[in-house]
Design a protein around this motif. Structure first.
Motif, mmCIF file in Angstrom:
data_model
loop_
_atom_site.group_PDB
_atom_site.id
_atom_site.type_symbol
_atom_site.label_atom_id
_atom_site.label_comp_id
_atom_site.label_asym_id
_atom_site.label_seq_id
_atom_site.Cartn_x
_atom_site.Cartn_y
_atom_site.Cartn_z
ATOM 1 N N THR A 75 0.850 -1.192 0.000
ATOM 2 C CA THR A 75 0.000 0.000 0.000
ATOM 3 C C THR A 75 0.884 1.238 0.000
ATOM 4 O O THR A 75 1.871 1.308 0.730
ATOM 5 N N ARG A 76 0.497 2.204 -0.840
ATOM 6 C CA ARG A 76 1.139 3.509 -0.860
ATOM 7 C C ARG A 76 0.077 4.589 -1.005
ATOM 8 O O ARG A 76 -1.019 4.336 -1.506
ATOM 9 N N VAL A 77 0.417 5.781 -0.554
ATOM 10 C CA VAL A 77 -0.459 6.940 -0.703
ATOM 11 C C VAL A 77 0.226 7.927 -1.641
ATOM 12 O O VAL A 77 1.362 8.347 -1.384
ATOM 13 N N ARG A 130 6.173 6.328 11.222
ATOM 14 C CA ARG A 130 6.932 6.001 12.437
ATOM 15 C C ARG A 130 6.416 4.717 13.070
ATOM 16 O O ARG A 130 7.197 3.908 13.581
ATOM 17 N N ALA A 131 5.106 4.527 13.028
ATOM 18 C CA ALA A 131 4.513 3.304 13.585
ATOM 19 C C ALA A 131 4.982 2.078 12.816
ATOM 20 O O ALA A 131 5.334 1.041 13.412
ATOM 21 N N GLN A 132 5.006 2.191 11.503
ATOM 22 C CA GLN A 132 5.450 1.052 10.697
ATOM 23 C C GLN A 132 6.906 0.714 10.981
ATOM 24 O O GLN A 132 7.265 -0.454 11.152
ATOM 25 N N GLN A 133 7.753 1.734 11.072
ATOM 26 C CA GLN A 133 9.167 1.480 11.320
ATOM 27 C C GLN A 133 9.385 0.879 12.701
ATOM 28 O O GLN A 133 10.250 0.003 12.878
ATOM 29 N N GLU A 149 1.367 -3.131 8.061
ATOM 30 C CA GLU A 149 0.494 -2.156 7.418
ATOM 31 C C GLU A 149 -0.350 -1.353 8.405
ATOM 32 O O GLU A 149 -1.580 -1.460 8.419
ATOM 33 N N PRO A 150 0.285 -0.546 9.240
ATOM 34 C CA PRO A 150 -0.499 0.312 10.127
ATOM 35 C C PRO A 150 -1.263 1.365 9.327
ATOM 36 O O PRO A 150 -0.867 1.722 8.209
ATOM 37 N N ASP A 167 4.278 -2.777 3.707
ATOM 38 C CA ASP A 167 5.424 -3.433 3.085
ATOM 39 C C ASP A 167 5.452 -4.899 3.485
ATOM 40 O O ASP A 167 4.835 -5.316 4.474
ATOM 41 N N ASP A 168 6.181 -5.684 2.702
ATOM 42 C CA ASP A 168 6.307 -7.128 2.915
ATOM 43 C C ASP A 168 7.684 -7.420 3.506
ATOM 44 O O ASP A 168 8.703 -6.997 2.957
ATOM 45 N N VAL A 169 7.702 -8.157 4.611
ATOM 46 C CA VAL A 169 8.937 -8.347 5.376
ATOM 47 C C VAL A 169 9.187 -9.830 5.618
ATOM 48 O O VAL A 169 8.288 -10.562 6.056
#
Length: 367
Positions: free
Chosen positions: A233-235, A254-257, A324-325, A339-341
């Motif tokens: 997902t991107r904006v 920041r939440a995703q990181q 994906e927050p 993102d896929d990790v």
């Protein structure tokens, strides 16, 4: 490639021994594919001791020969139902106990099987193969990497041609067009394209709203390659954005990181979710992040493990998860970054490599 499927079946047999059962009847078509390589449907895989038999019908006889060389096969014709053939094959092998995928087989078929196999005890199981599928082998990771490459290239192509007059539906159609043009089998799921306030719907359906009707658009998409999925997902920023947008976006980033930083072997899935959720809550948006942080994916778009406040378990090397927050504000819009990790033996690898900052996704769609 046949060795890959044989190895997967061997791993399953070791699980079956721990359950003190003689074998298993695999009825979920995704699990049949995972264990055999067969990409058709209406077929079961029977494993009893060292015997492995694919039970199918005459429509797939040639396909099975091509995809499952070396695997024993029982083929029915139109005079026999699959369930009757399955019962006959099982009866010949005389297993003492047989694991059944209780979350796959219908009650009617289960009851018919139980009544015809008086000397075989049926053991209900849930997620027996699905738990094994959570840890990807090299061939699966190669396919997932290929799916991500196709998805990212398709997205970049769509962004390069984006017009303010395009509708959400038209953008969604173009994503699938580009995925197929690049060699993908299609979309991993129906793309989500939400302009402005529509982006506040986490699983909103693309409609007639045009890209130029708001200053940003959320796109959630994925490709399917060799049966394996990707999920991103991107904006996109299409006009001048507000300080509020920047604050919400930076909070999500920041939440995703924070969550990605905690991905490693033996990490508790709830704590990873909590790491992202805490950042969003501290910024005052806690009630606007209602879904789980992420999920595994592979042959299906939602697989084990789950990253959420109610999930249980830890991560293991070879697992692949989305992170994906999101923050979804009614009548304003939503921001989600996904993102896929991959969980590696000593940490993690972010498989997706599209930029995550909003500045990199400013698109001139007024041309």
């Amino acid at each position: 490639m046949s060795d890959v499927f044989a190895n997967r079946r061997s791993r399953l047999r070791r699980k079956l021994k721990a359950l003190t059962t003689s074998g298993a009847l695999i009825t979920d078509p995704i699990n049949v594919r995972y264990l055999s390589g067969f990409t058709g449907d209406s077929s079961y895989l029977l494993i009893v001791g060292e015997r492995e038999i694919l039970i199918s019908d005459s429509r797939f006889e040639t396909q099975i020969a091509q995809e499952c060389a070396g695997l024993a096969v029982e083929i029915r014709d139109a005079s026999l139902t699959t369930e009757k053939l399955v019962s006959r094959v099982i009866a010949k092998l005389k297993p003492r106990a047989l694991a059944i995928e209780a979350d796959s087989i219908s009650k009617a078929n289960y009851d018919a099987l139980a009544s015809s196999l008086k000397s075989t005890a049926l053991l209900d199981t849930i997620g027996l193969v699905n738990a094994q599928r959570a840890i990807k082998d090299k061939s699966e990771l190669d396919a997932i990497r290929g799916s991500i490459r196709v998805a990212q290239k398709a997205f970049q192509s769509v962004c390069a041609q984006l017009l303010a007059t395009q509708s959400e539906q038209e953008v969604a159609f173009e994503i699938e067009n580009q995925i197929r043009r690049l060699g993908g089998e299609g979309c991993a799921f129906a793309p989500i394209v939400g302009v402005g306030a529509q982006a506040a719907l986490p699983h909103g359906r693309p409609g007639k709203t045009q890209i130029g009707d708001a200053p940003f658009v959320l796109i959630d998409w994925g490709a399917k390659v060799c049966g394996y999925m990707s999920d991103l997902t991107r904006v996109l920023v299409t006009a001048k954005i507000s300080p509020k947008f920047q604050r919400v976006y930076q909070t999500v980033l920041r939440a995703q990181q924070a969550a990605i930083d905690r991905i490693r072997p033996r990490a508790d899935v709830r704590q990873i979710d909590s790491a992202a959720r805490s950042v969003i809550a501290e910024a005052g948006f806690g009630k606007y992040f209602g879904h789980g942080l992420g999920h595994g994916f592979g042959l299906e778009i939602h697989e084990l493990p789950r990253l959420s406040p109610i999930s249980e378990g830890v991560l293991e090397p070879g697992m692949v998860v989305t992170v994906e927050p999101g923050i979804y504000l009614p009548d304003w819009g939503g921001i989600r970054i996904e993102d896929d990790v991959l969980v590696t033996p000593d940490g993690h690898e972010v498989l997706t490599n599209l930029p995550r900052d909003w500045e990199s996704h400013q698109v001139d769609c007024a041309k």
